[in-house]
Scaffold this motif. Structure first.
Motif, short mmCIF file in Angstrom:
data_model
loop_
_atom_site.label_atom_id
_atom_site.label_comp_id
_atom_site.label_asym_id
_atom_site.label_seq_id
_atom_site.Cartn_x
_atom_site.Cartn_y
_atom_site.Cartn_z
N ARG A 117 -9.41 -0.54 -1.57
CA ARG A 117 -10.01 0.67 -2.14
C ARG A 117 -10.17 1.76 -1.10
O ARG A 117 -9.75 2.90 -1.30
N ASP A 118 -10.78 1.42 0.03
CA ASP A 118 -11.05 2.43 1.04
C ASP A 118 -9.77 2.94 1.68
O ASP A 118 -9.64 4.14 1.97
N ALA A 119 -8.82 2.04 1.89
CA ALA A 119 -7.55 2.46 2.50
C ALA A 119 -6.82 3.45 1.60
O ALA A 119 -6.31 4.49 2.07
N LEU A 120 -6.80 3.19 0.31
CA LEU A 120 -6.11 4.09 -0.61
C LEU A 120 -6.88 5.40 -0.80
O LEU A 120 -6.28 6.47 -0.91
N ALA A 121 -8.21 5.31 -0.84
CA ALA A 121 -9.02 6.53 -1.02
C ALA A 121 -8.79 7.51 0.12
O ALA A 121 -8.69 8.72 -0.10
N VAL A 122 -8.68 7.00 1.34
CA VAL A 122 -8.43 7.87 2.49
C VAL A 122 -7.06 8.52 2.38
O VAL A 122 -6.90 9.72 2.60
N GLU B 43 0.83 -1.21 0.00
CA GLU B 43 0.00 0.00 0.00
C GLU B 43 0.86 1.25 0.00
O GLU B 43 0.59 2.22 -0.74
N ASP B 44 1.90 1.26 0.82
CA ASP B 44 2.82 2.41 0.84
C ASP B 44 3.45 2.62 -0.54
O ASP B 44 3.64 3.76 -0.98
N THR B 45 3.80 1.53 -1.21
CA THR B 45 4.41 1.63 -2.53
C THR B 45 3.44 2.24 -3.53
O THR B 45 3.82 3.09 -4.35
N ILE B 46 2.19 1.82 -3.48
CA ILE B 46 1.17 2.38 -4.38
C ILE B 46 1.00 3.87 -4.13
O ILE B 46 0.98 4.68 -5.07
N VAL B 47 0.88 4.25 -2.87
CA VAL B 47 0.71 5.66 -2.54
C VAL B 47 1.90 6.47 -3.02
O VAL B 47 1.77 7.59 -3.54
N SER B 48 3.09 5.91 -2.90
CA SER B 48 4.30 6.62 -3.31
C SER B 48 4.31 6.91 -4.80
O SER B 48 4.58 8.05 -5.23
N VAL B 49 4.01 5.90 -5.64
CA VAL B 49 4.06 6.11 -7.08
C VAL B 49 2.93 7.03 -7.55
O VAL B 49 3.12 7.87 -8.45
N VAL B 50 1.75 6.91 -6.94
CA VAL B 50 0.64 7.79 -7.31
C VAL B 50 0.95 9.23 -6.92
O VAL B 50 0.72 10.17 -7.69
N SER B 51 1.50 9.42 -5.74
CA SER B 51 1.83 10.77 -5.28
C SER B 51 2.87 11.42 -6.17
O SER B 51 2.80 12.63 -6.45
N GLU C 24 -16.90 -8.32 -5.83
CA GLU C 24 -17.79 -7.78 -6.86
C GLU C 24 -17.98 -6.27 -6.77
O GLU C 24 -18.36 -5.62 -7.74
N ARG C 25 -17.70 -5.68 -5.61
CA ARG C 25 -17.82 -4.24 -5.44
C ARG C 25 -16.55 -3.51 -5.84
O ARG C 25 -16.46 -2.31 -5.78
N ARG C 26 -15.55 -4.27 -6.25
CA ARG C 26 -14.25 -3.72 -6.67
C ARG C 26 -13.65 -2.86 -5.56
O ARG C 26 -13.18 -1.76 -5.79
N SER C 27 -13.66 -3.42 -4.37
CA SER C 27 -13.14 -2.68 -3.21
C SER C 27 -12.12 -3.48 -2.41
O SER C 27 -11.14 -2.93 -1.93
N ARG C 28 -12.32 -4.79 -2.25
CA ARG C 28 -11.45 -5.61 -1.42
C ARG C 28 -10.71 -6.65 -2.26
O ARG C 28 -11.27 -7.23 -3.16
N VAL C 29 -9.44 -6.87 -1.90
CA VAL C 29 -8.70 -7.98 -2.48
C VAL C 29 -8.89 -9.16 -1.53
O VAL C 29 -8.39 -9.16 -0.40
N LEU C 30 -9.63 -10.14 -1.98
CA LEU C 30 -9.97 -11.28 -1.12
C LEU C 30 -8.77 -12.19 -0.89
O LEU C 30 -8.58 -12.72 0.21
N PHE C 31 -7.97 -12.34 -1.94
CA PHE C 31 -6.84 -13.28 -1.86
C PHE C 31 -5.88 -12.98 -2.99
O PHE C 31 -6.30 -12.74 -4.13
N LEU D 10 -5.16 8.95 -0.34
CA LEU D 10 -4.94 9.74 -1.54
C LEU D 10 -5.92 10.89 -1.70
O LEU D 10 -5.65 11.85 -2.42
N GLY D 11 -7.07 10.78 -1.05
CA GLY D 11 -8.08 11.83 -1.20
C GLY D 11 -8.70 11.85 -2.58
O GLY D 11 -9.15 12.90 -3.05
N LEU D 12 -8.75 10.70 -3.26
CA LEU D 12 -9.32 10.57 -4.59
C LEU D 12 -10.20 9.32 -4.66
O LEU D 12 -10.00 8.37 -3.89
N PRO D 13 -11.18 9.32 -5.59
CA PRO D 13 -11.92 8.08 -5.82
C PRO D 13 -10.98 6.99 -6.32
O PRO D 13 -10.09 7.25 -7.13
N VAL D 14 -11.18 5.77 -5.82
CA VAL D 14 -10.32 4.64 -6.18
C VAL D 14 -11.20 3.47 -6.60
O VAL D 14 -12.22 3.19 -5.97
#
Length: 342
Positions: A100-105, A52-60, A81-88, A107-111
């Motif tokens: 999805r929710d962790a990154l949206a918080v 997650e930190d790596t994703i935030v870093s490249v997006v930022s 199916e809601r395109r929000s959680r990675v189950l596995f 990044l402050g953007l829709p994810v």
């Protein structure tokens, strides 16, 4: 410094998260990638927090240069199916991860979170090898095998969002152990990991046919990678060409099974392993034709290489994020991606 403000609010970022890398890009509505960032998945840890930190870093990093409206993440794993959680995720430590929710918080953007193979398929159908074809099955050969189904021009995710996990079909009962927990999965025979494993075993066995490969890695099988095998095969090394042919044959076996299930007009083969071209696809086509149910009495799907290369995942993820924006918040743009480059 923010650049290219002339695109207004039409830009989105796509992120492609694989077992070994995180790649991100700023993408226009026409599928053009304006800027790219790529980094390796940290070897010290593939925990949810580190990825997650790596994703935030490249997006930022990209947001400092371009104004964007949303972020799409193509994740190598089972996405709900809601395109929000990675189950596995077989190659990462995501288990019921609310990505999805962790990154949206943060990044402050829709994810939007989408399975990486679905994201790649969406890009190929809209702007790549599958453009203009309504019934396509996409198979991505990378660390593992991902897949996606487009039927009547619609991306089919299944009731629980898990459709297209072709890599975990059992093709050899009791065969090689897979990271998913089962044995004999298709990706244990036709993926980058499979290619690497077979090459390492050949060198470790001190087979004389693998002499060039052994010399290339100084006798250390652990240094063998899939790209190395592909490169030596292209240069004519006999052992590596045989390994590639074996992987291609297994690919064709799986495609024949998929044809029996979905009857597509086209198979699009993407991912890093597919860059071997005919060395992989020619034996795959032969095995496909040989194993096709009702062969000789039915139309045969074409088997073609993907057109968008390694960027398909992030292009598709970016477009899916744009599509998910509420209509009132979107700028007008074509519903279908046009020619890449706009």
């Amino acid at each position: 410094m923010v650049m290219n403000a002339g695109y207004g609010r039409s830009l989105t970022i796509g992120v492609d998260v694989g077992g070994t890398k995180v790649a991100a890009g700023v993408v226009t509505p026409g599928g053009r990638v304006l800027a790219r960032v790529r980094t390796q998945t940290p070897e010290r840890s593939k925990s949810p927090e580190v990825v997650e930190d790596t994703i935030v870093s490249v997006v930022s990093e990209l947001r400092r240069r371009y104004p964007v409206r949303a972020v799409g993440v193509g994740a190598a794993g089972f996405v709900d199916e809601r395109r929000s959680r990675v189950l596995f995720a077989p190659h990462l430590s995501w288990r019921e991860e609310p990505l999805r929710d962790a990154l949206a918080v943060r990044l402050g953007l829709p994810v939007v979170v989408e399975n990486d193979a679905n994201a790649s398929a969406w890009a190929e159908v809209r702007a790549g090898a599958g453009r203009g074809v309504d019934d396509v099955v996409v198979v991505n050969l990378g660390t593992g095998i991902g897949g996606a189904i487009v039927s009547d021009g619609v991306l089919r995710r299944g009731r629980y969002g898990l459709a297209g996990e072709f890599g975990h079909m059992t093709v050899v009962p009791g065969g090689h152990r897979c990271e998913c927990g089962n044995r004999g999965c298709w990706e244990q025979y036709a993926s980058g990991n499979a290619l690497t494993r077979e090459a390492r075993e050949l060198v470790a066995a001190e087979s004389p046919v693998a002499e060039a490969l052994r010399q290339e890695v100084g006798g250390d099988p652990t240094l063998i990678t899939g790209p190395l095998v592909s490169d030596l095969a292209r240069k004519g090394d006999r052992a590596c060409r045989e390994l590639m042919e074996e992987a291609g044959t297994w690919l064709g076996v799986g495609l024949a099974n998929l044809a029996a299930a979905f009857d597509p007009e086209l198979f699009v083969i993407g991912g890093g392993v597919s860059e071997a071209g005919g060395l992989l696809l020619d034996p795959a086509r032969r095995a496909f034709e040989k194993g096709l149910t009702g062969r000789g009495y039915r139309p045969e799907a074409r088997v073609e290489a993907a057109a968008l290369g390694n960027e398909a995942g992030l292009i598709g993820a970016a477009d899916l994020a744009r599509e998910a924006l509420p209509r009132g918040r979107r700028r007008r743009h074509r519903r279908r991606l046009g020619r890449v480059g706009r």
